[in-house]
Write an enzyme that holds these catalytic residues in place. Structure first.
Site, PDB file in Angstrom:
ATOM      1  N   CYS A 114     -24.111 -13.834  14.214  1.00  0.00           N
ATOM      2  CA  CYS A 114     -24.068 -13.381  12.818  1.00  0.00           C
ATOM      3  C   CYS A 114     -24.913 -14.249  11.894  1.00  0.00           C
ATOM      4  CB  CYS A 114     -22.632 -13.313  12.325  1.00  0.00           C
ATOM      5  SG  CYS A 114     -21.744 -11.956  13.097  1.00  0.00           S
ATOM      6  N   HIS A 255     -23.387 -13.063   4.702  1.00  0.00           N
ATOM      7  CA  HIS A 255     -23.076 -12.241   5.877  1.00  0.00           C
ATOM      8  C   HIS A 255     -21.776 -11.486   5.598  1.00  0.00           C
ATOM      9  CE1 HIS A 255     -22.336 -10.838   9.824  1.00  0.00           C
ATOM     10  NE2 HIS A 255     -21.317 -11.638  10.033  1.00  0.00           N
ATOM     11  N   ASN A 285     -19.279  -5.089   9.674  1.00  0.00           N
ATOM     12  CA  ASN A 285     -20.071  -6.227  10.136  1.00  0.00           C
ATOM     13  C   ASN A 285     -21.149  -5.719  11.101  1.00  0.00           C
ATOM     14  OD1 ASN A 285     -21.107  -8.528  11.314  1.00  0.00           O
ATOM     15  ND2 ASN A 285     -19.119  -9.472  11.739  1.00  0.00           N
TER      16      ASN A 285
HETATM   17  N1  ACO Z   1      -4.710  -2.803  12.470  1.00  0.00           N
HETATM   18  C1  ACO Z   1      -3.432  -3.185  12.279  1.00  0.00           C
HETATM   19  N2  ACO Z   1      -2.956  -4.390  12.665  1.00  0.00           N
HETATM   20  C2  ACO Z   1      -3.818  -5.230  13.255  1.00  0.00           C
HETATM   21  C3  ACO Z   1      -5.168  -4.893  13.487  1.00  0.00           C
HETATM   22  C4  ACO Z   1      -5.586  -3.625  13.059  1.00  0.00           C
HETATM   23  N3  ACO Z   1      -6.862  -3.208  13.220  1.00  0.00           N
HETATM   24  N4  ACO Z   1      -5.781  -5.924  14.082  1.00  0.00           N
HETATM   25  C5  ACO Z   1      -4.867  -6.901  14.231  1.00  0.00           C
HETATM   26  N5  ACO Z   1      -3.674  -6.468  13.737  1.00  0.00           N
HETATM   27  C6  ACO Z   1      -2.413  -7.200  13.693  1.00  0.00           C
HETATM   28  C7  ACO Z   1      -2.358  -8.311  14.705  1.00  0.00           C
HETATM   29  O1  ACO Z   1      -1.921  -7.815  15.948  1.00  0.00           O
HETATM   30  C8  ACO Z   1      -1.350  -9.250  14.068  1.00  0.00           C
HETATM   31  O2  ACO Z   1      -0.064  -8.788  14.341  1.00  0.00           O
HETATM   32  P1  ACO Z   1       1.109  -9.844  14.701  1.00  0.00           P
HETATM   33  O3  ACO Z   1       1.224 -10.705  13.464  1.00  0.00           O
HETATM   34  O4  ACO Z   1       2.253  -8.954  14.961  1.00  0.00           O
HETATM   35  O5  ACO Z   1       0.582 -10.610  15.877  1.00  0.00           O
HETATM   36  C9  ACO Z   1      -1.587  -9.077  12.568  1.00  0.00           C
HETATM   37  O6  ACO Z   1      -2.301  -7.842  12.424  1.00  0.00           O
HETATM   38  C10 ACO Z   1      -2.408 -10.190  11.969  1.00  0.00           C
HETATM   39  O7  ACO Z   1      -3.527 -10.465  12.821  1.00  0.00           O
HETATM   40  P2  ACO Z   1      -4.567 -11.592  12.515  1.00  0.00           P
HETATM   41  O8  ACO Z   1      -5.617 -11.605  13.593  1.00  0.00           O
HETATM   42  O9  ACO Z   1      -3.861 -12.855  12.177  1.00  0.00           O
HETATM   43  O10 ACO Z   1      -5.204 -11.016  11.156  1.00  0.00           O
HETATM   44  P3  ACO Z   1      -6.164 -11.726  10.195  1.00  0.00           P
HETATM   45  O11 ACO Z   1      -5.615 -11.698   8.840  1.00  0.00           O
HETATM   46  O12 ACO Z   1      -6.684 -13.021  10.752  1.00  0.00           O
HETATM   47  O13 ACO Z   1      -7.417 -10.708  10.190  1.00  0.00           O
HETATM   48  C11 ACO Z   1      -9.615 -10.572  11.125  1.00  0.00           C
HETATM   49  C12 ACO Z   1      -8.133 -10.451  11.387  1.00  0.00           C
HETATM   50  C13 ACO Z   1      -9.990  -9.527  10.096  1.00  0.00           C
HETATM   51  C14 ACO Z   1     -10.379 -10.330  12.422  1.00  0.00           C
HETATM   52  C15 ACO Z   1      -9.919 -11.973  10.576  1.00  0.00           C
HETATM   53  O14 ACO Z   1      -9.319 -12.926  11.385  1.00  0.00           O
HETATM   54  C16 ACO Z   1     -11.380 -12.296  10.480  1.00  0.00           C
HETATM   55  O15 ACO Z   1     -12.096 -11.743   9.661  1.00  0.00           O
HETATM   56  N6  ACO Z   1     -11.856 -13.271  11.279  1.00  0.00           N
HETATM   57  C17 ACO Z   1     -13.236 -13.787  11.141  1.00  0.00           C
HETATM   58  C18 ACO Z   1     -14.280 -12.794  11.551  1.00  0.00           C
HETATM   59  C19 ACO Z   1     -15.629 -13.444  11.475  1.00  0.00           C
HETATM   60  O16 ACO Z   1     -16.048 -14.001  10.472  1.00  0.00           O
HETATM   61  N7  ACO Z   1     -16.362 -13.408  12.589  1.00  0.00           N
HETATM   62  C20 ACO Z   1     -17.615 -14.107  12.636  1.00  0.00           C
HETATM   63  C21 ACO Z   1     -18.745 -13.207  12.607  1.00  0.00           C
HETATM   64  S1  ACO Z   1     -18.747 -12.058  13.942  1.00  0.00           S
HETATM   65  C22 ACO Z   1     -20.061 -12.470  15.018  1.00  0.00           C
HETATM   66  O17 ACO Z   1     -20.624 -13.516  14.989  1.00  0.00           O
HETATM   67  C23 ACO Z   1     -20.400 -11.431  16.093  1.00  0.00           C
END
Ligand code: ACO
Length: 330
Positions: A114, A255, A285
């Protein structure tokens, strides 16, 4: 006088097919409210089967050449930031070179995930500043739908397909163009965000397919924790290092991985919403494409004026992260 690399053209391509949050609700156990509140994403674009990242990169570059009436034979170098090359080899850059008819260009792919586009812009600028080249095309293109597991709700809601491109040319004006960049990587983060299958360590086999090793794996919570601090730090650092303040920045083009990460970086820089370019709601993304796609939209909306300062920043797999400062020159 040292030459600077200025951006003289910008283009982008996003496939027509839209995959909305409602569509995803029918595919996995998720809902629009969760996706919007956690990520800011409402829909993303999906490229049709039979086409790869090169098709989108070619379209983005074609937009520049047509708008600027530039002959493809004038291009010296094509750099393509991508994690979804059409094939392991030949490179996506070679494919685009052939498709566009850039018969005098050489080219290569660059994988900074990314952060790839910032790596690529900084790299492309070196070939201009050194005097080696006069026209360098820097493309970011990713068909993320090719490596997303549409049964995994934790990743499939995040990604989309697109491409963006700029043309870099030399300028004798020292205060314009790509002024500075700060780039980092920390390979100890590799375990939290990766696609393991298909390379030399885990060549494609029935086992790699059965174990879903050809899809993105992300420990979202850990990646979020790093991304939110590293991207904010590196964005603020480049502003301070260049003796600027937040209100002198016309646009922050981050990004687009998560609206909460973007907001944290913007707050750290003391920016208000009008300075922050956000299109994650419409594209999700798109990895190496997010920054040039956003730049192209701002440019084509005629919001850029000569002299505007722009800060770009990204965080991605590797881990990789970085920022870049430029001053709009056209
Ligand atoms: N729909 C509903 N619920 C979901 C979904 C979904 N699509 N996905 C996950 N959940 C649930 C999980 O199972 C979890 O449930 P639990 O608490 O019962 O275990 C709950 O939602 C919370 O999950 P988290 O993973 O803690 O959610 P978070 O608030 O962290 O959001 C996300 C997830 C959006 C992926 C976030 O962590 C994020 O943006 N991370 C960084 C992404 C990033 O910057 N990546 C780098 C670039 S990508 C690259 O380089 C290719």
């Amino acid at each position: 006088m040292r030459r600077k690399a200025i951006i003289t053209g910008v283009g982008h391509y996003a496939p027509e097919k839209v995959l909305s949050n409602k569509d995803l609700e029918r595919m996995v156990d998720t809902n629009d409210e969760w996706i919007v509140s956690r990520t800011g994403i409402r829909e993303r674009r999906i490229l049709e089967e039979g086409k790869g990242s090169s098709y989108m990169g070619y379209q983005a570059l074609k937009m520049i050449l047509e708008e600027k009436d530039i002959d493809p034979e004038e291009i010296d170098l094509i750099i393509v930031a991508t994690v979804t090359p059409d094939t392991m080899f030949p490179s996506t850059a070679c494919r685009i070179q052939h498709m566009i008819g850039a018969s005098n260009a050489w080219g290569f792919d660059l994988n900074g995930a990314c952060t790839g586009y910032i790596y690529a812009l900084a790299t492309g600028a070196q070939f201009i500043e050194s005097g080696a080249h006069k026209k360098v095309a820097v493309i970011g293109a990713d068909k993320m739908s090719a490596i997303v597991d549409y049964t995994d709700r934790s990743t499939c809601v995040l990604f989309g397909d697109a491409a963006g491109a700029v043309l870099l040319e030399p300028s004798e004006e020292a205060d314009y163009g790509i002024l500075d960049w700060i780039l980092h990587c920390d390979g100890s983060g590799g375990e939290y965000l990766h696609m393991l299958g298909g390379g030399s360590l885990y060549p494609a086999s029935h086992e790699t397919v059965d174990k879903k090793m050809h899809y993105i794996y992300q420990d979202g919570r850990t990646v979020f924790k790093f991304a939110v601090t590293k991207m904010a730090d590196v964005s603020a650092e480049i502003v301070e290092k260049n003796n600027l303040t937040g209100n002198e920045i016309k646009f922050f083009i981050p990004h687009q991985a998560n609206l909460r990460i973007i907001d944290a970086a913007a707050r750290r820089m003391g920016l208000d919403d009008s300075q922050v370019v956000v299109n994650i709601d419409r594209y999700g993304n798109t990895t190496a494409a997010t920054i040039p796609l956003a730049l192209s939209e701002v440019y084509h909306d005629q919001k850029l004026q000569r002299g505007d300062y722009i800060v770009m920043a990204a965080f991605g797999a590797g881990f990789t992260w970085g920022s870049l400062l430029l001053r709009w020159a056209i």
